[in-house]
Write a protein that holds these residues in place. Structure first.
Motif, PDB file in Angstrom:
ATOM      1  N   SER A 591       0.908  -1.273   0.167  1.00  0.00           N
ATOM      2  CA  SER A 591       0.173  -0.167   0.016  1.00  0.00           C
ATOM      3  C   SER A 591       0.944   1.227  -0.104  1.00  0.00           C
ATOM      4  N   GLN A 592       1.890   1.481   0.891  1.00  0.00           N
ATOM      5  CA  GLN A 592       2.484   2.580   0.874  1.00  0.00           C
ATOM      6  C   GLN A 592       3.447   2.712  -0.330  1.00  0.00           C
ATOM      7  N   THR A 593       4.025   1.675  -1.035  1.00  0.00           N
ATOM      8  CA  THR A 593       4.666   1.675  -2.293  1.00  0.00           C
ATOM      9  C   THR A 593       3.814   2.195  -3.390  1.00  0.00           C
ATOM     10  N   LEU A 594       2.462   1.797  -3.570  1.00  0.00           N
ATOM     11  CA  LEU A 594       1.454   2.300  -4.419  1.00  0.00           C
ATOM     12  C   LEU A 594       1.339   3.804  -4.209  1.00  0.00           C
ATOM     13  N   GLU A 595       1.010   4.108  -2.876  1.00  0.00           N
ATOM     14  CA  GLU A 595       0.808   5.588  -2.644  1.00  0.00           C
ATOM     15  C   GLU A 595       1.818   6.432  -2.983  1.00  0.00           C
ATOM     16  N   HIS A 596       3.093   5.918  -2.622  1.00  0.00           N
ATOM     17  CA  HIS A 596       4.269   6.577  -2.913  1.00  0.00           C
ATOM     18  C   HIS A 596       4.395   7.070  -4.459  1.00  0.00           C
ATOM     19  N   ASN A 597       4.045   5.909  -5.314  1.00  0.00           N
ATOM     20  CA  ASN A 597       4.260   5.912  -6.771  1.00  0.00           C
ATOM     21  C   ASN A 597       3.382   7.070  -7.507  1.00  0.00           C
ATOM     22  N   ALA A 607       5.283  20.077  -3.842  1.00  0.00           N
ATOM     23  CA  ALA A 607       4.356  21.144  -2.964  1.00  0.00           C
ATOM     24  C   ALA A 607       4.989  21.078  -1.678  1.00  0.00           C
ATOM     25  N   VAL A 608       5.463  19.941  -1.186  1.00  0.00           N
ATOM     26  CA  VAL A 608       5.910  20.139   0.253  1.00  0.00           C
ATOM     27  C   VAL A 608       7.226  20.391   0.562  1.00  0.00           C
ATOM     28  N   ALA A 609       8.040  20.481  -0.620  1.00  0.00           N
ATOM     29  CA  ALA A 609       9.539  20.640  -0.484  1.00  0.00           C
ATOM     30  C   ALA A 609       9.959  21.826   0.004  1.00  0.00           C
ATOM     31  N   ASP A 610      11.042  22.029   0.630  1.00  0.00           N
ATOM     32  CA  ASP A 610      11.384  23.270   1.378  1.00  0.00           C
ATOM     33  C   ASP A 610      11.991  24.174  -0.021  1.00  0.00           C
ATOM     34  N   PRO A 611      11.289  25.347  -0.081  1.00  0.00           N
ATOM     35  CA  PRO A 611      11.724  26.116  -1.330  1.00  0.00           C
ATOM     36  C   PRO A 611      13.154  26.782  -1.248  1.00  0.00           C
ATOM     37  N   LYS A 612      13.499  26.837   0.064  1.00  0.00           N
ATOM     38  CA  LYS A 612      15.124  27.393   0.332  1.00  0.00           C
ATOM     39  C   LYS A 612      16.290  26.386  -0.170  1.00  0.00           C
ATOM     40  N   LYS A 613      15.656  24.931  -0.439  1.00  0.00           N
ATOM     41  CA  LYS A 613      16.601  23.947  -0.580  1.00  0.00           C
ATOM     42  C   LYS A 613      16.396  23.236  -2.039  1.00  0.00           C
ATOM     43  N   PRO A 614      17.310  22.899  -2.704  1.00  0.00           N
ATOM     44  CA  PRO A 614      17.316  22.491  -4.156  1.00  0.00           C
ATOM     45  C   PRO A 614      16.334  21.141  -3.776  1.00  0.00           C
ATOM     46  N   PHE A 615      15.353  21.004  -5.006  1.00  0.00           N
ATOM     47  CA  PHE A 615      14.364  19.902  -4.869  1.00  0.00           C
ATOM     48  C   PHE A 615      14.867  18.772  -5.673  1.00  0.00           C
ATOM     49  N   VAL A 616      15.058  17.650  -5.251  1.00  0.00           N
ATOM     50  CA  VAL A 616      15.101  16.152  -5.942  1.00  0.00           C
ATOM     51  C   VAL A 616      13.936  15.586  -6.004  1.00  0.00           C
ATOM     52  N   GLN A 617      13.336  15.434  -7.147  1.00  0.00           N
ATOM     53  CA  GLN A 617      12.449  14.609  -7.368  1.00  0.00           C
ATOM     54  C   GLN A 617      12.411  12.946  -7.003  1.00  0.00           C
ATOM     55  N   PRO A 618      11.806  12.426  -5.870  1.00  0.00           N
ATOM     56  CA  PRO A 618      11.945  11.095  -5.307  1.00  0.00           C
ATOM     57  C   PRO A 618      11.537  10.026  -6.751  1.00  0.00           C
ATOM     58  N   SER A 619      12.399   9.152  -6.975  1.00  0.00           N
ATOM     59  CA  SER A 619      12.052   8.068  -7.779  1.00  0.00           C
ATOM     60  C   SER A 619      10.929   7.248  -7.489  1.00  0.00           C
ATOM     61  N   PRO A 620      10.195   6.535  -8.406  1.00  0.00           N
ATOM     62  CA  PRO A 620       9.158   5.478  -8.135  1.00  0.00           C
ATOM     63  C   PRO A 620       9.909   4.167  -7.442  1.00  0.00           C
ATOM     64  N   LEU A 621       9.226   3.786  -6.431  1.00  0.00           N
ATOM     65  CA  LEU A 621       9.656   2.453  -5.722  1.00  0.00           C
ATOM     66  C   LEU A 621       9.146   1.060  -6.608  1.00  0.00           C
ATOM     67  N   PRO A 622      10.140   0.169  -6.610  1.00  0.00           N
ATOM     68  CA  PRO A 622       9.654  -1.063  -7.405  1.00  0.00           C
ATOM     69  C   PRO A 622       8.521  -1.732  -6.668  1.00  0.00           C
ATOM     70  N   ASP A 623       7.595  -2.328  -7.447  1.00  0.00           N
ATOM     71  CA  ASP A 623       6.434  -2.939  -6.985  1.00  0.00           C
ATOM     72  C   ASP A 623       6.996  -4.051  -5.860  1.00  0.00           C
ATOM     73  N   VAL A 624       5.952  -4.364  -4.881  1.00  0.00           N
ATOM     74  CA  VAL A 624       6.117  -5.493  -3.865  1.00  0.00           C
ATOM     75  C   VAL A 624       5.379  -6.538  -4.302  1.00  0.00           C
ATOM     76  N   PRO A 625       6.305  -7.603  -4.429  1.00  0.00           N
ATOM     77  CA  PRO A 625       5.511  -8.946  -5.205  1.00  0.00           C
ATOM     78  C   PRO A 625       4.669  -9.500  -4.186  1.00  0.00           C
ATOM     79  N   PHE A 626       3.702 -10.337  -4.696  1.00  0.00           N
ATOM     80  CA  PHE A 626       2.776 -11.416  -3.974  1.00  0.00           C
ATOM     81  C   PHE A 626       3.670 -12.634  -3.667  1.00  0.00           C
ATOM     82  N   LEU A 627       4.210 -12.765  -2.241  1.00  0.00           N
ATOM     83  CA  LEU A 627       4.919 -14.177  -2.151  1.00  0.00           C
ATOM     84  C   LEU A 627       3.855 -15.294  -1.990  1.00  0.00           C
ATOM     85  N   ASN A 628       4.378 -16.306  -2.229  1.00  0.00           N
ATOM     86  CA  ASN A 628       3.632 -17.544  -1.965  1.00  0.00           C
ATOM     87  C   ASN A 628       3.891 -18.247  -0.519  1.00  0.00           C
TER      88      ASN A 628
END
Length: 746
Positions: A591-597, A607-628
């Motif tokens: 759920s957290q991965t889906l929300e982050h992506n 929108a929530v980044a500190d305007p006084k600091k350089p902004f680095v866009q977070p990368s998408p996270l790899p999907d969490v698989p379904f384990l057996n």
């Protein structure tokens, strides 16, 4: 009546006491007709326990420092051995030879922007009679720190655990080439320098913030129980999640002639210098820090604004150690069984301390001695244990479970054949029962706790603990306290002498004590003394007696049960809970991965980044698989059926032939061995148990189903799948062992 008891035979005592316990509740392992006589002998056992004996033993054994290598350490061991002999036990000292470094040089100094040299001393107090033995005391240090002479900028890292370094990375703060300052708490101390080194730090300082155990909690010593500004916590930083015991003899006993690694190649010795300091010595260092203000959750109770750095504070840390091998004296006392001498009921506590050790460990050790004395008194009246009882007072526990681990490693094959159970305690205080251990013993422990009276409330220690859970427990704990017959016990990670028994040799174990109403900050300081203990801990030693009553019952019931009191339904339910927790963790991660992506996709982070600091866009996270999880679910279903069949069969069991009874009991007490795997856990093969282990980054804290859980936490999906298969196979073999017991009973 008790005044007449010495003149009566053992049988006459049981006849006199039987009416008192005729309405007794069942006891696992005993026929209903045998319960009254068992409870009667337990009442007689209680009558021999004297709080004043505990007080006298504690005062004598805490009179001088008794760390490994100290003269009084051996003197205490010999004294305990001779006491066991006087109680009627065969007693001896078993000696191991272990690495125990002590400091030659300790320097912590602030060299910029101001000058300050840490005192690194705990002064004597007139209110504490033993605190003035300064020449005999070990100074505050961390055993198995690396030698080092480093100078660098300082960075405050909160508790210095992996999550804290994730916060620092998000803030753009790097500790590479720096010295870190961490607070005690939230993990075992050895994790802090380990994680610091992994992140590139060249030195580590750990201090006790008053928020955890100082003036924020209450009046400081000597007025109150809590740590004063000079108190410092000694301790080991051996990398015990890799393996405990002597670092130079991994996996085999540290005998006099054993082959040894050099200390520079031993993998469990820290790679950077690390030292503990008091909050009085930490205050100037924290004041000198600049940089960003620490997050609210990182702030302690000192009168300053907590900054992170790095700098402008610059620190010089210099440490040098004497890397010497010292003898460790394990006290072993044996009361041979009358019917099954090769089935051992083991009971232990350690006797060594960092300094005086009144609380840690002697409050538990003196209960062991009083238990043994009371058993000796019973033997004089004709009582005999069917199984052999082995009492142990371990040496060198404080540096890293050295005494018990080397003893187990040297005798592993014999122990796996003969040891039925290992029952451990460590320090003891005042308040509520706490217990952790093999869940095959959960019902057994609940019955023991049901039959021990709480000295403050005049109800059973079990009922008092249940009341606490109903008042203070988490919602699920409250619900179970209302509806579940048995109180849950905790799982064992590490931190005391049960570790080699359960984690390495697969011997069912318990760890038991009392506490919760005995706060203080004396831990591993010179103020862990007789004076401190008798003012602020178990002041009248009634809970020392309660510990002896609890463990004494456990020992006697295990020793004389017809069918050993192992039970498998509670164990099954517990592992089902662990499995559900892991699945919930996977769902939360997904759920957290889906929300982050989704937030990345919508560019919401800007929108929530500190305007006084350089902004680095977070990368998408790899999907969490379904384990057996199907193999694990199937194994648990099989185990559930086997456990239920056993519970029904043992309840209906009538007379069993001696031959079948011997076979049954051997199946029961060796069952825990089937929860181990010969390859151990990934990257730490010493830890064999597949259900319980200390976490790789928690130290003492347990990780249940560790191969699966830690692989998921590290997002190592292939290893998680392999872990599911391994644990499933382990539970299938365990269920097959129970089926052997069912076949005998049916």
């Amino acid at each position: 009546m008790y005044k007449r008891i010495p003149k009566l035979s053992f049988l006459q005592i049981l006849i006199l006491l039987a009416p008192i316990v005729s309405q007794a509740q069942p006891i696992l392992g005993f026929k209903p007709e045998d319960v009254p006589s068992q409870l009667a002998i337990e009442k007689k056992f209680d009558s021999h326990l004297k709080a004043e004996n505990l007080r006298e033993l504690l005062k004598k054994m805490s009179a001088f420092p008794h760390h490994v290598g100290a003269a009084f350490d051996r003197e205490n061991a010999e004294y305990a051995r001779d006491l066991f002999k006087s109680y009627g036990f065969e007693a001896r000292l078993d000696t191991s030879y272990v690495l125990f470094p002590t400091p030659k040089i300790r320097v912590v100094e602030l060299i910029a922007p101001a000058k300050f040299k840490a005192t690194l001393t705990e002064p004597p107090l007139k209110e504490d009679a033993t605190s003035g033995q300064t020449k005999a005391q070990l100074p505050a240090y961390h055993a198995y720190s690396a030698d080092g002479d480093v100078t660098a900028e300082l960075v405050y890292v909160n508790y210095g655990i992996p999550e804290d370094y994730e916060v620092l990375k998000k803030m753009g703060i790097d500790v590479k080439g720096k010295i870190v300052l961490a607070k005690y708490g939230n993990s075992w101390r050895g994790i802090k320098p380990k994680v610091a080194a992994e992140n590139g730090a060249i030195g580590c300082i750990i201090y006790s913030d008053p928020k955890e155990d100082g003036f924020f909690q209450g009046d400081v010593y000597p007025k109150g129980a809590y740590k004063n500004e000079t108190g410092a916590q000694r301790g080991s930083v051996l990398d015990m999640p890799l393996y405990p015991g002597d670092p130079l003899t991994p996996g085999y006993g540290a005998t006099k002639d054993a082959p040894r690694l050099s200390h520079t190649e031993a993998p469990t010795i820290m790679k950077i210098p690390v030292l503990p300091i008091s909050y009085g010595d930490a205050l100037p260092l924290l004041k000198a820090l600049g940089g960003e203000v620490a997050p609210a959750a990182w702030r302690g109770a000192l009168p300053l604004t907590y900054h992170i750095g790095p700098g402008p504070a610059k620190v010089h840390l210099k440490l040098e150690f004497d890397w010497k091998v010292e003898p460790a004296y394990n006290v072993i006392a044996v009361l041979k069984g009358s019917e099954f001498p090769d089935q051992w009921i083991m009971r232990g506590n350690h006797h060594d301390a960092w300094v005086y050790g009144a609380n840690d460990p002697l409050s538990g050790a003196v209960a062991v001695l009083e238990e043994a004395r009371a058993l000796g008194e019973l033997v004089k009246t004709g009582w005999k244990p069917k199984r052999t009882i082995v009492y142990a007072l371990w040496d060198a526990e404080e540096p890293g479970l050295l005494g018990s681990t080397e003893w187990v490693e040297e005798r592993k094959e014999e122990l796996q054949k003969k040891a039925v159970v290992y029952l451990n305690s460590d320090s003891n205080g005042r308040g509520f029962l706490y217990a952790g251990g093999s869940h095959t013993l959960e019902k057994f422990l609940n019955q023991v706790a049901r039959d021990v009276n709480d000295p403050q409330r005049n109800i059973s220690v079990s009922d008092r603990l249940r009341a606490k859970l109903l008042v203070d427990g988490a919602p699920k704990a409250k619900q179970e306290a209302r509806t579940r017959t048995d109180l849950r016990i905790g799982a064992l990670g590490s931190g005391s002498d049960y570790t080699p028994f359960i984690q390495h040799a697969g011997i069912a174990s318990m760890n038991i004590g009392f506490g919760g109403e005995d706060g203080g900050g004396e831990y591993h300081s010179i103020y862990d003394s007789y004076d401190h203990y008798t003012r602020f801990k178990d002041t009248d030693f009634t809970y020392g007696v309660a510990l002896a009553q609890t463990m004494g019952r456990a020992v006697m019931r295990m020793a004389n049960a017809e069918i050993l009191p192992f039970e498998f339904q509670n164990f099954t339910n517990t592992v089902q809970q662990y499995t559900a927790e892991i699945k919930q963790t996977m769902d939360a991660m997904r759920s957290q991965t889906l929300e982050h992506n989704q937030l990345v996709k919508e560019n919401r982070f800007l929108a929530v980044a500190d305007p006084k600091k350089p902004f680095v866009q977070p990368s998408p996270l790899p999907d969490v698989p379904f384990l057996n999880f199907a193999p694990l679910d199937n194994a648990l279903s099989m185990l559930e059926k086997s456990a239920a069949t056993y519970a029904e069969a043992v309840a209906k069991a009538g007379t069993i032939s001696a031959d079948k009874l011997n076979q049954l009991n051997e199946i029961l007490y060796t069952s825990e061995r089937f929860l181990t795997h010969p390859d151990g856990l990934p990257r730490r093969p010493w830890f064999k148990h597949q259900i319980y282990a200390p976490g790789f980054y928690t130290g003492y804290g347990v990780k249940t189903l560790p191969m699966i859980r830690e692989a998921i936490e590290q997002e190592n999906w292939l290893e998680a799948e392999l872990g599911i298969v391994r644990v499933s196979d382990t539970l299938v073999r365990f269920a097959a062992q129970i089926e052997q017991a069912n076949a005998l009973l049916n």
